[in-house]
Design a protein around this motif. Structure first.
Motif, short mmCIF file in Angstrom:
data_model
loop_
_atom_site.label_atom_id
_atom_site.label_comp_id
_atom_site.label_asym_id
_atom_site.label_seq_id
_atom_site.Cartn_x
_atom_site.Cartn_y
_atom_site.Cartn_z
N GLY A 44 0.97 -1.32 0.09
CA GLY A 44 -0.13 0.05 0.04
C GLY A 44 1.01 1.31 0.10
N GLU A 45 0.30 2.43 -0.41
CA GLU A 45 0.99 3.62 -0.59
C GLU A 45 1.54 4.15 0.68
OE1 GLU A 45 1.83 4.05 -4.10
OE2 GLU A 45 2.07 5.69 -3.05
N GLU A 46 0.70 4.04 1.62
CA GLU A 46 1.21 4.58 3.10
C GLU A 46 2.43 3.92 3.50
OE1 GLU A 46 -1.00 7.67 2.89
OE2 GLU A 46 0.15 7.17 4.91
N GLU A 47 2.57 2.45 3.52
CA GLU A 47 3.72 1.77 3.79
C GLU A 47 4.77 2.14 3.02
OE1 GLU A 47 2.31 -2.29 5.39
OE2 GLU A 47 4.32 -2.37 4.57
N LYS A 48 4.50 2.22 1.63
CA LYS A 48 5.66 2.64 0.64
C LYS A 48 6.24 4.08 1.05
CE LYS A 48 5.05 2.91 -4.03
NZ LYS A 48 5.39 2.52 -5.35
N LYS A 49 5.39 4.96 1.31
CA LYS A 49 5.87 6.37 1.72
C LYS A 49 6.71 6.49 2.91
CE LYS A 49 2.37 9.65 -0.44
NZ LYS A 49 1.03 9.90 -0.03
N ALA A 50 6.05 5.71 3.94
CA ALA A 50 6.85 5.69 5.19
C ALA A 50 8.37 5.02 5.05
CB ALA A 50 6.22 4.85 6.15
N ALA A 51 8.26 4.03 3.99
CA ALA A 51 9.61 3.09 3.89
C ALA A 51 10.46 4.09 3.03
CB ALA A 51 9.32 2.15 3.17
N ILE A 52 9.91 4.94 2.18
CA ILE A 52 11.07 5.94 1.26
C ILE A 52 11.54 6.84 2.16
CG2 ILE A 52 10.72 7.59 -0.43
CD1 ILE A 52 8.75 5.82 -1.94
N LYS A 53 10.57 7.35 2.97
CA LYS A 53 11.04 8.43 3.96
C LYS A 53 12.25 7.88 4.75
CE LYS A 53 8.97 11.84 7.08
NZ LYS A 53 9.32 11.61 8.28
N LEU A 54 12.02 6.76 5.39
CA LEU A 54 13.22 6.24 6.14
C LEU A 54 14.61 6.21 5.50
CD1 LEU A 54 12.47 5.29 9.12
CD2 LEU A 54 12.68 2.94 8.47
N VAL A 55 14.46 5.79 4.18
CA VAL A 55 15.74 5.59 3.19
C VAL A 55 16.16 6.94 3.02
CG1 VAL A 55 16.65 4.78 1.14
CG2 VAL A 55 14.93 3.66 2.11
N GLN A 56 15.53 8.01 2.75
CA GLN A 56 15.81 9.22 2.47
C GLN A 56 16.44 10.08 3.91
OE1 GLN A 56 12.11 10.87 0.92
NE2 GLN A 56 13.00 10.84 -0.91
N GLU A 57 15.77 9.86 4.91
CA GLU A 57 16.49 10.37 6.17
C GLU A 57 17.86 9.74 6.42
OE1 GLU A 57 12.26 10.82 8.65
OE2 GLU A 57 13.58 9.12 9.28
N GLY A 58 18.03 8.48 6.05
CA GLY A 58 19.38 7.72 6.11
C GLY A 58 20.52 8.26 5.20
N LEU A 59 19.89 8.84 3.95
CA LEU A 59 20.75 9.33 3.13
C LEU A 59 20.92 10.89 3.63
CD1 LEU A 59 19.04 8.11 -0.11
CD2 LEU A 59 21.40 7.82 0.76
N VAL A 60 20.48 11.28 4.22
CA VAL A 60 20.55 12.78 4.99
C VAL A 60 21.86 12.52 5.92
CG1 VAL A 60 19.76 14.61 6.44
CG2 VAL A 60 18.46 13.76 4.54
N LEU A 61 21.44 11.48 6.79
CA LEU A 61 22.79 11.27 7.65
C LEU A 61 24.10 10.88 6.93
CD1 LEU A 61 21.23 8.90 10.30
CD2 LEU A 61 21.63 11.15 10.55
N LEU A 62 23.94 10.19 5.97
CA LEU A 62 25.01 9.78 4.85
C LEU A 62 25.72 10.63 4.37
CD1 LEU A 62 23.44 6.31 3.59
CD2 LEU A 62 25.42 6.69 5.37
N GLU A 63 24.87 11.96 3.89
CA GLU A 63 25.29 12.83 3.03
C GLU A 63 26.40 13.73 4.11
OE1 GLU A 63 25.21 14.22 0.11
OE2 GLU A 63 25.68 16.31 0.27
N ASP A 64 25.99 13.88 5.53
CA ASP A 64 26.62 14.63 6.54
C ASP A 64 27.85 13.61 6.99
OD1 ASP A 64 26.79 14.79 9.94
OD2 ASP A 64 26.80 16.53 8.86
N ALA A 65 27.62 12.37 6.78
CA ALA A 65 29.18 11.59 6.78
C ALA A 65 29.97 11.76 5.94
CB ALA A 65 28.69 10.10 7.14
N TYR A 66 29.49 11.75 4.51
CA TYR A 66 30.44 12.21 3.70
C TYR A 66 31.04 13.36 3.50
CZ TYR A 66 31.45 13.40 -1.34
OH TYR A 66 32.18 13.69 -2.74
N THR A 67 30.46 14.51 3.81
CA THR A 67 30.88 15.67 3.92
C THR A 67 32.20 15.61 5.09
OG1 THR A 67 28.73 16.75 3.57
CG2 THR A 67 30.56 18.28 4.53
N LYS A 68 31.69 14.85 6.17
CA LYS A 68 33.01 14.92 7.36
C LYS A 68 34.17 13.97 6.89
CE LYS A 68 30.26 16.11 11.36
NZ LYS A 68 28.86 15.67 11.67
#
Lengths: 231, 215
Positions: A119-143
């Protein structure tokens, strides 16, 4: 050392197997690539990784090494005359290992959740989680990159390999679900990094083409949904 | 710069104990900060924003997280005394592989087999016995996983030396019988009796209470 001395048991589509192959490429080590068939496990695999029965397995002479990150470190520690894969400073090494563990324990499983979402809700939530992880990884990349191209600096290193191996499946997910995961909006550094990683000499021949992987993912999904054959 | 070492831990975490043991073996002085995991300090959240978990080693203000990562950091930073990992790459790969096995496979299985809620305990117990055989095999011809002296893998498996007994008592199950696992049983005794670690064991009664209330 002859190529028959070093073998990688794996599959072209597996990101974990790719880690081992990229590492051997960095070290300019010739190896034999033995591919497992989907749905069955070879005698050699069962014999060399009896505990988990999983790929990748690195076979070096009479030794078998399992677990992709363990394999990468083994390769780095055996072939010492070439480029280092782990950073040299203990703190930088700890940071690289920390993020690699995060990728395997948290981030990659969250990406798998997108395909399994109902379903869409679960998919949206899953995508959000991955994107939040990528924000962390972007910060790690910068450092970690400190202004250079890769997490490892001028050349690709442990964390580049640990994350970069997932780019194929990440692109498949983006294509299948019509979503942008590595995005200019919140991970501009990683956008450029991904391009450079895939173009690297040690990577380009082992990174599967997105279209080929996409077709394969459909075969995989069909197999997962098919009724199980009796053992 | 003075070497300032702090360890954020909880009173019972087996992962944090690994770090206590490693620092003791290396002769490193450190300050302990006990965290109440039900009420995490801002310090913990600052030092481990990603997982918000202990242990965290803080060395001259810089945090290191994940117990096995911390062990390697300690080994590489304080490299004069008591090496934790062996020198040869294959020995190191083996140690890392089995440490991961301890955390990813064995610990969850043993929890399931003893204090798991409503899951198939019997199946978990059978699988535990099968997986413990690997650990028993690792000790053939050795006193410790590290050989004559304890090393990285002993620290990784160290939780067994005090937790198995507690979990067995709470659940009524016997997971490690002396006759079935003689080497492992002896190792658990030897590890528990190590004079360097005598002060480190969490209070047994408090552990029993904790696990009785689990879930």
């Amino acid at each position: 050392m002859s190529s028959s001395e070093v073998k990688v048991l794996g599959a072209w589509a597996s990101p974990f197997v790719m880690r081992a192959r990229i590492s051997l490429n960095i070290k300019s080590v010739d190896y034999e690539f033995l591919q497992e068939n989907l749905g069955s496990k070879s005698e050699l695999l069962l014999k060399s990784n009896p505990v988990h029965k999983k790929i990748p397995v690195l076979i070096h002479g009479d030794k078998a090494i399992s677990e992709s990150l363990v394999i990468v470190q083994y390769i780095d520690e055996v072939w010492t005359s070439s480029e280092s894969i782990l950073p040299s400073d203990p703190y930088d090494r700890a940071i690289a290992r920390f993020w690699a563990a995060y990728l395997d324990e948290k981030w990659f499983p969250s990406m798998s959740k997108i395909a399994r979402a109902r379903g869409e809700e679960e998919k949206k939530a899953a995508i959000k989680l991955v994107q939040e992880g990528l924000v962390l990884l972007e910060d790690a990349y910068t450092k970690c990159s400190k202004g250079k191209m890769f997490f490892g600096g001028e050349k690709i290193g442990f964390l580049d390999i640990a994350l970069g191996c997932f780019l194929g499946w990440l692109r498949v997910t983006e294509k299948a679900h019509k979503v942008k995961l590595i995005d200019e909006a919140y991970s501009p550094g990683l956008v450029k990094w991904a391009e450079n990683f895939c173009a690297d000499a040690a990577v380009k021949d082992v990174m599967p083409e997105t279209d080929k992987l996409y077709e394969f993912s459909k075969v995989l999904m069909a197999k997962m949904r098919a009724p199980q054959k009796p053992a | 710069m003075a070497n300032e070492v702090k360890l954020l831990r909880s009173w019972s975490s087996p992962f944090a104990l690994r770090i206590v043991w490693a620092l003791k073996l290396k002769g490193v002085e450190f300050e302990t900060i006990f965290e109440d995991l039900a009420n995490k300090s801002s310090l913990l959240l600052q030092y481990n924003p990603v997982h918000k978990k202990i242990p965290v080693l803080v060395h001259n203000g810089k945090p290191v997280c994940e117990s096995l990562v911390i062990l390697e950091y300690i080994d590489e930073t304080w490299n004069a005394a008591h090496p934790l990992l062996p020198k040869d790459p294959f020995g190191r790969a083996e140690a890392r592989f089995w440490a991961k096995f301890s955390d990813d496979k064995l610990m969850p299985l043993i929890k399931k087999a003893t204090i798991g809620q409503g899951e198939d305990k019997e199946e978990a117990r059978v699988q535990t016995a099968e997986n413990l055989k690997y650990v028993e095999e690792l000790l053939k011809g050795k006193k410790f996983f590290g050989g004559e002296t304890i090393g990285y893998l002993d620290l990784a498996f160290g939780w067994m030396a005090y937790l198995i007994n507690v979990l067995e008592e709470v659940s009524g199950a016997t997971l490690i019988k002396k006759e079935e696992f003689p080497l492992l049983s002896k190792w658990m005794e030897n590890f528990y009796e190590l004079p360097e670690f005598k002060e480190s064991w969490p209070d047994r009664d408090r552990l029993i209470t904790k696990f009785k209330n689990y879930g």
